[in-house]
Design a protein around this motif. Structure first.
Motif, PDB file in Angstrom:
ATOM      1  N   MET A 151      73.316  15.045  -7.685  1.00 21.74           N
ATOM      2  CA  MET A 151      72.170  15.646  -7.012  1.00 21.74           C
ATOM      3  C   MET A 151      71.138  14.578  -6.646  1.00 21.74           C
ATOM      4  O   MET A 151      70.561  14.613  -5.551  1.00 21.74           O
ATOM      5  CB  MET A 151      71.539  16.722  -7.904  1.00 21.74           C
ATOM      6  N   ASP A 152      70.916  13.641  -7.549  1.00 23.28           N
ATOM      7  CA  ASP A 152      69.986  12.543  -7.261  1.00 23.28           C
ATOM      8  C   ASP A 152      70.483  11.704  -6.088  1.00 23.28           C
ATOM      9  O   ASP A 152      69.701  11.322  -5.212  1.00 23.28           O
ATOM     10  CB  ASP A 152      69.805  11.644  -8.488  1.00 23.28           C
ATOM     11  N   ALA A 153      71.769  11.407  -6.069  1.00 21.59           N
ATOM     12  CA  ALA A 153      72.347  10.613  -4.974  1.00 21.59           C
ATOM     13  C   ALA A 153      72.210  11.362  -3.651  1.00 21.59           C
ATOM     14  O   ALA A 153      71.870  10.768  -2.622  1.00 21.59           O
ATOM     15  CB  ALA A 153      73.812  10.298  -5.266  1.00 21.59           C
ATOM     16  N   ALA A 154      72.431  12.668  -3.668  1.00 19.55           N
ATOM     17  CA  ALA A 154      72.300  13.470  -2.451  1.00 19.55           C
ATOM     18  C   ALA A 154      70.848  13.496  -1.973  1.00 19.55           C
ATOM     19  O   ALA A 154      70.576  13.383  -0.778  1.00 19.55           O
ATOM     20  CB  ALA A 154      72.795  14.895  -2.700  1.00 19.55           C
ATOM     21  N   ALA A 155      69.920  13.623  -2.908  1.00 23.96           N
ATOM     22  CA  ALA A 155      68.501  13.622  -2.537  1.00 23.96           C
ATOM     23  C   ALA A 155      68.110  12.286  -1.915  1.00 23.96           C
ATOM     24  O   ALA A 155      67.374  12.242  -0.921  1.00 23.96           O
ATOM     25  CB  ALA A 155      67.638  13.915  -3.762  1.00 23.96           C
ATOM     26  N   MET A 156      68.607  11.199  -2.473  1.00 28.69           N
ATOM     27  CA  MET A 156      68.282   9.877  -1.943  1.00 28.69           C
ATOM     28  C   MET A 156      68.880   9.707  -0.544  1.00 28.69           C
ATOM     29  O   MET A 156      68.244   9.129   0.334  1.00 28.69           O
ATOM     30  CB  MET A 156      68.791   8.783  -2.880  1.00 28.69           C
ATOM     31  N   GLN A 157      70.092  10.214  -0.331  1.00 22.50           N
ATOM     32  CA  GLN A 157      70.696  10.149   1.004  1.00 22.50           C
ATOM     33  C   GLN A 157      69.830  10.893   2.007  1.00 22.50           C
ATOM     34  O   GLN A 157      69.593  10.418   3.118  1.00 22.50           O
ATOM     35  CB  GLN A 157      72.097  10.771   0.996  1.00 22.50           C
ATOM     36  N   GLY A 158      69.351  12.063   1.621  1.00 27.39           N
ATOM     37  CA  GLY A 158      68.495  12.846   2.504  1.00 27.39           C
ATOM     38  C   GLY A 158      67.195  12.131   2.809  1.00 27.39           C
ATOM     39  O   GLY A 158      66.723  12.111   3.945  1.00 27.39           O
ATOM     40  N   PHE A 159      66.625  11.510   1.789  1.00 26.68           N
ATOM     41  CA  PHE A 159      65.377  10.768   1.989  1.00 26.68           C
ATOM     42  C   PHE A 159      65.593   9.607   2.946  1.00 26.68           C
ATOM     43  O   PHE A 159      64.804   9.401   3.871  1.00 26.68           O
ATOM     44  CB  PHE A 159      64.866  10.254   0.635  1.00 26.68           C
ATOM     45  N   ARG A 160      66.680   8.863   2.742  1.00 23.14           N
ATOM     46  CA  ARG A 160      66.959   7.716   3.616  1.00 23.14           C
ATOM     47  C   ARG A 160      67.198   8.164   5.053  1.00 23.14           C
ATOM     48  O   ARG A 160      66.681   7.562   5.993  1.00 23.14           O
ATOM     49  CB  ARG A 160      68.184   6.952   3.105  1.00 23.14           C
ATOM     50  N   LEU A 161      67.994   9.205   5.222  1.00 21.89           N
ATOM     51  CA  LEU A 161      68.285   9.691   6.563  1.00 21.89           C
ATOM     52  C   LEU A 161      67.017  10.194   7.243  1.00 21.89           C
ATOM     53  O   LEU A 161      66.746   9.876   8.391  1.00 21.89           O
ATOM     54  CB  LEU A 161      69.353  10.786   6.523  1.00 21.89           C
ATOM     55  N   GLY A 162      66.219  10.955   6.512  1.00 19.53           N
ATOM     56  CA  GLY A 162      64.963  11.441   7.061  1.00 19.53           C
ATOM     57  C   GLY A 162      64.023  10.300   7.413  1.00 19.53           C
ATOM     58  O   GLY A 162      63.366  10.316   8.457  1.00 19.53           O
ATOM     59  N   SER A 163      63.976   9.289   6.556  1.00 21.29           N
ATOM     60  CA  SER A 163      63.122   8.130   6.828  1.00 21.29           C
ATOM     61  C   SER A 163      63.599   7.374   8.053  1.00 21.29           C
ATOM     62  O   SER A 163      62.791   6.924   8.870  1.00 21.29           O
ATOM     63  CB  SER A 163      63.110   7.186   5.622  1.00 21.29           C
ATOM     64  N   ASN A 164      64.906   7.230   8.191  1.00 21.02           N
ATOM     65  CA  ASN A 164      65.451   6.527   9.361  1.00 21.02           C
ATOM     66  C   ASN A 164      65.168   7.284  10.648  1.00 21.02           C
ATOM     67  O   ASN A 164      64.845   6.684  11.674  1.00 21.02           O
ATOM     68  CB  ASN A 164      66.957   6.295   9.198  1.00 21.02           C
ATOM     69  N   VAL A 165      65.270   8.597  10.594  1.00 24.51           N
ATOM     70  CA  VAL A 165      64.971   9.411  11.779  1.00 24.51           C
ATOM     71  C   VAL A 165      63.491   9.270  12.138  1.00 24.51           C
ATOM     72  O   VAL A 165      63.137   9.062  13.302  1.00 24.51           O
ATOM     73  CB  VAL A 165      65.342  10.897  11.543  1.00 24.51           C
ATOM     74  N   ALA A 166      62.633   9.350  11.130  1.00 26.39           N
ATOM     75  CA  ALA A 166      61.194   9.214  11.377  1.00 26.39           C
ATOM     76  C   ALA A 166      60.867   7.837  11.935  1.00 26.39           C
ATOM     77  O   ALA A 166      60.079   7.708  12.880  1.00 26.39           O
ATOM     78  CB  ALA A 166      60.410   9.470  10.088  1.00 26.39           C
ATOM     79  N   LEU A 167      61.482   6.805  11.377  1.00 26.80           N
ATOM     80  CA  LEU A 167      61.238   5.444  11.852  1.00 26.80           C
ATOM     81  C   LEU A 167      61.700   5.291  13.305  1.00 26.80           C
ATOM     82  O   LEU A 167      61.007   4.686  14.122  1.00 26.80           O
ATOM     83  CB  LEU A 167      61.959   4.425  10.964  1.00 26.80           C
ATOM     84  N   SER A 168      62.829   5.864  13.644  1.00 26.41           N
ATOM     85  CA  SER A 168      63.322   5.809  15.021  1.00 26.41           C
ATOM     86  C   SER A 168      62.364   6.506  15.979  1.00 26.41           C
ATOM     87  O   SER A 168      62.120   6.020  17.086  1.00 26.41           O
ATOM     88  CB  SER A 168      64.704   6.470  15.126  1.00 26.41           C
ATOM     89  N   MET A 169      61.807   7.624  15.548  1.00 27.79           N
ATOM     90  CA  MET A 169      60.869   8.343  16.397  1.00 27.79           C
ATOM     91  C   MET A 169      59.600   7.521  16.624  1.00 27.79           C
ATOM     92  O   MET A 169      59.085   7.446  17.737  1.00 27.79           O
ATOM     93  CB  MET A 169      60.528   9.699  15.770  1.00 27.79           C
ATOM     94  N   VAL A 170      59.111   6.879  15.566  1.00 24.00           N
ATOM     95  CA  VAL A 170      57.915   6.045  15.695  1.00 24.00           C
ATOM     96  C   VAL A 170      58.191   4.863  16.613  1.00 24.00           C
ATOM     97  O   VAL A 170      57.391   4.536  17.493  1.00 24.00           O
ATOM     98  CB  VAL A 170      57.428   5.570  14.308  1.00 24.00           C
TER      99      VAL A 170
END
Length: 76
Positions: free
Chosen positions: A36-55
């Motif tokens: 569950m921790d690994a899945a949460a971290m994957q989600g955080f990284r993916l969300g961060s990458n999407v946000a960074l791309s948008m910026v």
């Protein structure tokens, strides 16, 4: 990607990875929490990458507009 799409994508990938394990029905409580921790971290990284791309995209558009305005003012 929307948050729902991120979660759906990660959910599908994580289920595939889980069910490949032959012992998935016998995981310990700690192993489940680690997954569950690994899945949460994957989600955080993916969300961060999407946000960074948008910026980055927004900054590029602003930079292009700024450069275009300077070009038009100088007549070049």
């Amino acid at each position: 990607m929307t948050p729902e799409e991120i979660v759906s994508d990660l959910n599908s990938k994580n289920r595939e990875l889980l069910y490949v394990r032959k012992d998935f029905q016998h995981l310990t409580h700690e192993q489940v929490l680690a997954l569950m921790d690994a899945a949460a971290m994957q989600g955080f990284r993916l969300g961060s990458n999407v946000a960074l791309s948008m910026v980055k995209g927004t900054l590029l558009v602003q930079l292009s507009k700024s450069a275009g305005a300077r070009t038009n003012k100088s007549g070049v």
